[in-house]
Design an enzyme around this catalytic site. Structure first.
Site, short mmCIF file in Angstrom:
data_model
loop_
_atom_site.label_atom_id
_atom_site.label_comp_id
_atom_site.label_asym_id
_atom_site.label_seq_id
_atom_site.Cartn_x
_atom_site.Cartn_y
_atom_site.Cartn_z
N GLY A 1 154.71 105.80 -8.27
CA GLY A 1 154.27 104.97 -9.38
C GLY A 1 155.14 103.75 -9.57
O GLY A 1 156.21 103.63 -8.97
N GLN B 1 159.11 96.84 -14.40
CA GLN B 1 160.01 96.93 -13.24
C GLN B 1 159.92 95.66 -12.39
O GLN B 1 160.83 95.34 -11.64
CB GLN B 1 159.67 98.15 -12.38
CG GLN B 1 160.05 99.48 -13.02
CD GLN B 1 159.69 100.65 -12.12
OE1 GLN B 1 158.54 101.08 -12.06
NE2 GLN B 1 160.67 101.16 -11.39
N CYS C 1 164.17 106.49 -9.15
CA CYS C 1 163.49 105.31 -9.70
C CYS C 1 163.79 104.10 -8.81
O CYS C 1 164.92 103.91 -8.37
CB CYS C 1 163.99 105.06 -11.12
SG CYS C 1 163.18 103.69 -11.95
N LEU C 2 162.76 103.30 -8.60
CA LEU C 2 162.95 102.06 -7.83
C LEU C 2 164.00 101.16 -8.48
O LEU C 2 164.67 100.40 -7.80
CB LEU C 2 161.62 101.31 -7.72
CG LEU C 2 160.48 102.04 -7.01
CD1 LEU C 2 159.17 101.29 -7.22
CD2 LEU C 2 160.77 102.18 -5.53
N HIS D 1 157.14 109.23 -16.69
CA HIS D 1 158.22 108.38 -16.18
C HIS D 1 157.84 106.91 -16.29
O HIS D 1 158.63 106.08 -16.75
CB HIS D 1 158.50 108.77 -14.72
CG HIS D 1 159.52 107.91 -14.02
ND1 HIS D 1 160.76 108.39 -13.64
CD2 HIS D 1 159.48 106.61 -13.61
CE1 HIS D 1 161.43 107.41 -13.05
NE2 HIS D 1 160.68 106.32 -13.00
N GLU D 2 156.62 106.59 -15.88
CA GLU D 2 156.20 105.18 -15.87
C GLU D 2 155.99 104.66 -17.29
O GLU D 2 156.33 103.51 -17.59
CB GLU D 2 154.92 105.00 -15.04
CG GLU D 2 155.02 105.43 -13.59
CD GLU D 2 156.19 104.82 -12.83
OE1 GLU D 2 156.71 103.77 -13.24
OE2 GLU D 2 156.61 105.41 -11.82
N HIS E 1 159.07 103.37 -18.91
CA HIS E 1 159.44 101.98 -18.58
C HIS E 1 158.84 101.00 -19.58
O HIS E 1 159.46 99.99 -19.92
CB HIS E 1 158.95 101.62 -17.17
CG HIS E 1 159.82 102.14 -16.06
ND1 HIS E 1 161.13 101.77 -15.91
CD2 HIS E 1 159.55 103.00 -15.04
CE1 HIS E 1 161.64 102.38 -14.84
NE2 HIS E 1 160.71 103.14 -14.29
#
Lengths: 166, 174
Positions: free
Chosen positions: A47, A52, A96-97, A138-139, A142
């Protein structure tokens, strides 16, 4: 098509709360396209969230379909997502990215019901569980300026869902 | 020459060990890396990566006053500071049973044969003094897959009358 730069902690913009999407236009479609391209171009991930990529609108993409034996709804583009109901809790390992080279255990709701809009502004409703539900939570974090680092639980925690093999 | 050291500290637990040891290191120019600090049976133990420009002897001089004051045993090794090369666990193994000698050796011996690289192991002794229970949690990387771990542990659990739970760690990147 463009691959967008990913913000990396400690970039303070990752703590910014994103605004609801109000215009469902070509600009939105173009951004969503680029966001997905960015997700696919990086390390294998399930995702990505708009902030981000430095875009502070409430847009996420989730796709856990590559994970074997995992119930999922395929690739989801979720605009202005809202979790309407949470049930249970489970601890899972997340990375996480925007937080390279670190993973940690995070507690998430095991099941969620979710309402969002698609890229055309149509209402979507989902019931999700397990891996997909974790990825969505999680997304969405953000969008609220939160990272999984804000939700870490101890490595010593024993709350993994368990299956006993006798 | 590497400027990374592994500082090992062991002593009777009391408040202030972490703050005083790390303050001495900070004041002396040390920079801390990864660490494991835990109370074990009334003792406090520290394994701490320290980046320090000086020699091991100078580093020891930095912390020995705190060690003397708090009655701590301090040991220093020069190490390679391999940060940012994390190995990710893909399986968690939980083991418990009536405490007796040999549980760790028997289970980890089987695990290494089955291809497990142990990345983190923590154990506790619970229960009552007359009926102690040994509880162990292992995170590891299963080189040969999780199924081989399950098969190997299945036999040990039956033979040794211990409970073993194997849980995949489904890590994701988001």
């Amino acid at each position: 098509m463009a691959i967008l730069d990913i913000l990396v902690y400690p970039d303070p913009r990752l703590a910014q709360i994103s605004s609801p999407v109000e215009s469902f236009d070509d600009e939105l479609l173009s951004f969503v396209f680029n966001l997905e391209e960015t997700m696919r171009a990086g390390p294998p991930s399930v995702g990505i969230a708009a902030p981000q990529a430095g875009h502070f609108e409430r847009i996420i993409i989730v796709d856990v379909s590559s994970k074997p034996k995992t119930p999922n709804h395929g690739k989801l583009t979720l605009i202005n997502p809202k979790i309407l109901y949470k049930q249970g809790s489970m601890i899972g390992r997340e990375g996480c990215l925007s937080v390279p080279e670190y993973t940690g255990n995070v507690s998430r709701a095991e099941k969620i019901t979710l309402q969002a809009l698609n890229s055309e502004g149509r209402i979507l409703n989902y019931a999700m569980e397990g891996f997909e539900a974790r990825a969505v939570q999680h997304e969405i974090d953000h969008l609220d300026g939160l990272l999984f680092l804000d939700r870490l639980v101890s490595r010593r925690s024993s709350l993994f869902l368990r299956k006993i093999y006798k | 020459m590497s400027n990374w050291y592994m500082l090992t500290v062991v002593g009777r637990d009391r408040p202030g060990i972490v703050s005083q040891v790390t303050l001495a290191l900070y004041k002396g120019g040390g920079n801390l890396g990864e660490a494991s600090m835990v109370r074990l049976g009334g003792n406090f133990s520290i394994m701490l990566m320290v980046h320090y420009e000086g020699t091991a002897e100078l580093l020891e001089k930095l912390v020995s006053p705190v060690g003397d004051e708090l009655h701590l045993h301090i040991h220093i090794d020069s190490i390679k500071g391999e940060l940012h090369q994390r190995l990710e666990p893909d399986v968690r193994i939980s083991i418990y049973g009536a405490d007796r000698a040999g549980i760790v050796a028997e289970t980890t011996g089987v695990l290494v044969e089955a291809g497990l690289n142990i990345l983190n192991l923590e154990s506790d002794v619970g229960g009552s003094p007359t009926n102690p229970i040994y509880i162990m949690e292992i995170d590891g990387a299963a080189r040969n897959g999780i199924d081989s771990i399950k098969v190997a542990l299945d036999c040990v659990a039956k033979e040794k009358n211990i409970k073993i739970c194997v849980t995949p760690i489904n890590m994701f990147l988001g």
